[in-house]
Design a protein around this motif. Structure first.
Motif, PDB file in Angstrom:
ATOM      1  N   THR A 149       0.836  -1.198   0.000  1.00 18.30           N
ATOM      2  CA  THR A 149       0.000   0.000   0.000  1.00 18.30           C
ATOM      3  C   THR A 149       0.869   1.245   0.000  1.00 18.30           C
ATOM      4  OG1 THR A 149      -1.809  -1.136   1.129  1.00 18.30           O
ATOM      5  CG2 THR A 149      -1.795   1.265   1.255  1.00 18.30           C
ATOM      6  N   SER A 150       1.878   1.268   0.854  1.00 18.63           N
ATOM      7  CA  SER A 150       2.740   2.450   0.969  1.00 18.63           C
ATOM      8  C   SER A 150       3.688   2.625  -0.210  1.00 18.63           C
ATOM      9  CB  SER A 150       3.562   2.366   2.261  1.00 18.63           C
ATOM     10  OG  SER A 150       2.703   2.338   3.368  1.00 18.63           O
ATOM     11  N   TRP A 151       3.957   1.555  -0.926  1.00 20.76           N
ATOM     12  CA  TRP A 151       4.873   1.632  -2.068  1.00 20.76           C
ATOM     13  C   TRP A 151       4.136   1.831  -3.382  1.00 20.76           C
ATOM     14  CZ3 TRP A 151       7.245  -3.003  -4.918  1.00 20.76           C
ATOM     15  CH2 TRP A 151       8.252  -2.585  -5.801  1.00 20.76           C
ATOM     16  N   ARG A 152       3.031   1.093  -3.592  1.00 15.51           N
ATOM     17  CA  ARG A 152       2.376   1.086  -4.893  1.00 15.51           C
ATOM     18  C   ARG A 152       1.002   1.761  -4.945  1.00 15.51           C
ATOM     19  NH1 ARG A 152       6.120   0.345  -8.628  1.00 15.51           N
ATOM     20  NH2 ARG A 152       7.224  -1.601  -8.418  1.00 15.51           N
ATOM     21  N   LEU A 153       0.184   1.585  -3.904  1.00 12.52           N
ATOM     22  CA  LEU A 153      -1.185   2.090  -3.978  1.00 12.52           C
ATOM     23  C   LEU A 153      -1.311   3.526  -3.495  1.00 12.52           C
ATOM     24  CD1 LEU A 153      -3.100  -1.090  -2.754  1.00 12.52           C
ATOM     25  CD2 LEU A 153      -2.716  -0.314  -5.096  1.00 12.52           C
ATOM     26  N   LEU A 154      -0.693   3.839  -2.374  1.00 12.02           N
ATOM     27  CA  LEU A 154      -0.667   5.202  -1.827  1.00 12.02           C
ATOM     28  C   LEU A 154       0.791   5.543  -1.560  1.00 12.02           C
ATOM     29  CD1 LEU A 154      -3.614   4.806   0.704  1.00 12.02           C
ATOM     30  CD2 LEU A 154      -3.684   6.011  -1.492  1.00 12.02           C
ATOM     31  N   PRO A 155       1.581   5.739  -2.623  1.00 15.65           N
ATOM     32  CA  PRO A 155       3.032   5.858  -2.479  1.00 15.65           C
ATOM     33  C   PRO A 155       3.454   6.990  -1.537  1.00 15.65           C
ATOM     34  CG  PRO A 155       2.378   5.851  -4.792  1.00 15.65           C
ATOM     35  CD  PRO A 155       1.132   5.940  -3.988  1.00 15.65           C
ATOM     36  N   ILE A 156       4.373   6.643  -0.663  1.00 16.18           N
ATOM     37  CA  ILE A 156       4.952   7.648   0.216  1.00 16.18           C
ATOM     38  C   ILE A 156       6.366   7.948  -0.264  1.00 16.18           C
ATOM     39  CG2 ILE A 156       3.497   7.037   2.190  1.00 16.18           C
ATOM     40  CD1 ILE A 156       5.887   5.479   3.345  1.00 16.18           C
ATOM     41  N   GLN A 157       6.812   9.170  -0.029  1.00 15.32           N
ATOM     42  CA  GLN A 157       8.117   9.605  -0.524  1.00 15.32           C
ATOM     43  C   GLN A 157       9.267   8.758   0.013  1.00 15.32           C
ATOM     44  OE1 GLN A 157       8.356  13.767   0.391  1.00 15.32           O
ATOM     45  NE2 GLN A 157       7.273  14.359  -1.482  1.00 15.32           N
ATOM     46  N   ALA A 158       9.141   8.291   1.237  1.00 11.83           N
ATOM     47  CA  ALA A 158      10.232   7.512   1.838  1.00 11.83           C
ATOM     48  C   ALA A 158      10.486   6.204   1.101  1.00 11.83           C
ATOM     49  CB  ALA A 158       9.922   7.231   3.305  1.00 11.83           C
ATOM     50  N   LEU A 159       9.544   5.758   0.279  1.00 12.60           N
ATOM     51  CA  LEU A 159       9.737   4.524  -0.486  1.00 12.60           C
ATOM     52  C   LEU A 159       9.973   4.821  -1.971  1.00 12.60           C
ATOM     53  CD1 LEU A 159       7.179   1.981   0.999  1.00 12.60           C
ATOM     54  CD2 LEU A 159       9.664   1.849   1.030  1.00 12.60           C
ATOM     55  N   ASP A 160      10.718   5.859  -2.246  1.00 11.20           N
ATOM     56  CA  ASP A 160      11.014   6.172  -3.641  1.00 11.20           C
ATOM     57  C   ASP A 160      12.070   5.206  -4.184  1.00 11.20           C
ATOM     58  OD1 ASP A 160      13.468   7.026  -2.655  1.00 11.20           O
ATOM     59  OD2 ASP A 160      13.064   9.157  -2.955  1.00 11.20           O
ATOM     60  N   ASP A 161      12.388   5.349  -5.454  1.00  7.87           N
ATOM     61  CA  ASP A 161      13.308   4.422  -6.116  1.00  7.87           C
ATOM     62  C   ASP A 161      14.694   4.375  -5.477  1.00  7.87           C
ATOM     63  OD1 ASP A 161      11.355   3.656  -7.868  1.00  7.87           O
ATOM     64  OD2 ASP A 161      12.005   4.979  -9.493  1.00  7.87           O
ATOM     65  N   THR A 162      15.109   5.459  -4.838  1.00 12.00           N
ATOM     66  CA  THR A 162      16.451   5.472  -4.239  1.00 12.00           C
ATOM     67  C   THR A 162      16.520   4.615  -2.980  1.00 12.00           C
ATOM     68  OG1 THR A 162      16.020   7.444  -2.885  1.00 12.00           O
ATOM     69  CG2 THR A 162      16.906   7.799  -5.118  1.00 12.00           C
ATOM     70  N   ARG A 163      15.375   4.311  -2.382  1.00 11.61           N
ATOM     71  CA  ARG A 163      15.378   3.542  -1.135  1.00 11.61           C
ATOM     72  C   ARG A 163      14.789   2.144  -1.279  1.00 11.61           C
ATOM     73  NH1 ARG A 163      13.580   8.695   0.998  1.00 11.61           N
ATOM     74  NH2 ARG A 163      15.303   9.676   2.063  1.00 11.61           N
ATOM     75  N   ILE A 164      14.346   1.765  -2.448  1.00 15.59           N
ATOM     76  CA  ILE A 164      13.636   0.494  -2.567  1.00 15.59           C
ATOM     77  C   ILE A 164      14.531  -0.707  -2.234  1.00 15.59           C
ATOM     78  CG2 ILE A 164      13.913   0.082  -5.039  1.00 15.59           C
ATOM     79  CD1 ILE A 164      10.779  -0.488  -2.847  1.00 15.59           C
ATOM     80  N   ALA A 165      15.799  -0.643  -2.566  1.00 16.73           N
ATOM     81  CA  ALA A 165      16.691  -1.769  -2.241  1.00 16.73           C
ATOM     82  C   ALA A 165      16.801  -1.956  -0.727  1.00 16.73           C
ATOM     83  CB  ALA A 165      18.077  -1.552  -2.850  1.00 16.73           C
ATOM     84  N   SER A 166      16.963  -0.881   0.004  1.00 17.43           N
ATOM     85  CA  SER A 166      17.042  -1.012   1.467  1.00 17.43           C
ATOM     86  C   SER A 166      15.683  -1.380   2.046  1.00 17.43           C
ATOM     87  CB  SER A 166      17.602   0.258   2.114  1.00 17.43           C
ATOM     88  OG  SER A 166      16.729   1.342   1.920  1.00 17.43           O
ATOM     89  N   ALA A 167      14.608  -0.924   1.433  1.00 17.82           N
ATOM     90  CA  ALA A 167      13.262  -1.303   1.890  1.00 17.82           C
ATOM     91  C   ALA A 167      13.030  -2.794   1.692  1.00 17.82           C
ATOM     92  CB  ALA A 167      12.205  -0.490   1.153  1.00 17.82           C
ATOM     93  N   ARG A 168      13.506  -3.329   0.590  1.00 27.27           N
ATOM     94  CA  ARG A 168      13.382  -4.773   0.345  1.00 27.27           C
ATOM     95  C   ARG A 168      14.133  -5.575   1.396  1.00 27.27           C
ATOM     96  NH1 ARG A 168      12.951  -6.420  -5.839  1.00 27.27           N
ATOM     97  NH2 ARG A 168      13.420  -8.423  -4.903  1.00 27.27           N
ATOM     98  N   ARG A 169      15.353  -5.143   1.722  1.00 25.72           N
ATOM     99  CA  ARG A 169      16.139  -5.837   2.753  1.00 25.72           C
ATOM    100  C   ARG A 169      15.410  -5.776   4.102  1.00 25.72           C
ATOM    101  NH1 ARG A 169      20.133  -3.339  -0.075  1.00 25.72           N
ATOM    102  NH2 ARG A 169      20.358  -1.658   1.444  1.00 25.72           N
ATOM    103  N   TRP A 170      14.866  -4.605   4.422  1.00 23.37           N
ATOM    104  CA  TRP A 170      14.105  -4.460   5.663  1.00 23.37           C
ATOM    105  C   TRP A 170      12.897  -5.400   5.664  1.00 23.37           C
ATOM    106  CZ3 TRP A 170       8.986  -2.973   5.847  1.00 23.37           C
ATOM    107  CH2 TRP A 170       8.456  -2.872   7.139  1.00 23.37           C
ATOM    108  N   LEU A 171      12.185  -5.470   4.533  1.00 23.93           N
ATOM    109  CA  LEU A 171      11.003  -6.325   4.441  1.00 23.93           C
ATOM    110  C   LEU A 171      11.392  -7.796   4.594  1.00 23.93           C
ATOM    111  CD1 LEU A 171       7.944  -6.354   4.033  1.00 23.93           C
ATOM    112  CD2 LEU A 171       8.345  -6.454   1.562  1.00 23.93           C
ATOM    113  N   GLU A 172      12.490  -8.197   3.983  1.00 21.54           N
ATOM    114  CA  GLU A 172      12.971  -9.574   4.155  1.00 21.54           C
ATOM    115  C   GLU A 172      13.308  -9.856   5.616  1.00 21.54           C
ATOM    116  OE1 GLU A 172      16.070 -11.148   1.633  1.00 21.54           O
ATOM    117  OE2 GLU A 172      15.228 -10.122  -0.121  1.00 21.54           O
TER     118      GLU A 172
END
Length: 184
Positions: A149-172
């Protein structure tokens, strides 16, 4: 045999069109004619193959809401495989978008809740096992749906393309932590 292939092709085209429209417009704003037009078929075929718009919604959601393929992989790779399914699948947001955008309709909402339980939460809880598999499955769902939701449906700035790799690691890591709660 050609007739069966055409029927299968028509049914598949209707499901693809339905998933597209229900995940972008929602249940209330999608008509049977809209789906048929996008599929390039006569709208009477929706009734023939699915019985109703509600039957079409159920079939469309059922066709994409299934966690069992990820559960059948190597348990040690589950977190990476799940995050990959969420982040690398072109239409990973589709089932969640279909459910959220259709929540205002009582029948579509009930269908979403039922299929989420039977196709995701129950199999995930069984796979996780004791202790508290159901609660851990619920928490994983909250984590993943919140992320999508925060990445694709109601995108928030903190999950922009520059942070997606670290967000993926956090999600894992967050997924792994919940999965590991039941490890011996």
């Amino acid at each position: 045999m050609a007739r069966q292939r055409d029927a299968d092709r028509t049914r598949a085209a209707l499901l693809v069109a339905a998933r597209t429209l229900f995940s972008t417009r929602g249940f209330a704003n999608t008509g049977v004619r809209d789906v048929a037009d996008l599929a390039g078929v006569n709208s009477s075929l929706v009734g023939r193959y699915f019985g109703s718009k509600q039957g079409l919604f159920r079939a469309a959601l059922d066709s994409v809401l299934d966690i069992t393929p990820v559960l059948q992989g190597d348990r040690r790779r589950f977190c990476a495989d799940m995050v990959s399914a969420l982040c690398d699948t072109p239409d990973a947001r589709g089932p969640l978008a279909m459910m959220i955008l259709s929540a205002a309709d009582p029948e579509a909402h009930a269908t979403s809740v039922e299929l989420l339980q039977t196709k995701v939460l129950t199999p995930l809880a069984e796979w996780l096992g004791p202790p508290d598999g159901e609660w851990r499955a619920a928490r994983l769902h909250i984590l993943w749906s919140g992320f999508l939701t925060s990445w694709r449906l109601l995108p928030i700035q903190a999950l922009d393309d520059t942070r997606i790799a670290s967000a993926r690691r956090w999600l894992e890591d967050a997924t792994q932590a919940i999965v590991d709660e039941g490890a011996p």
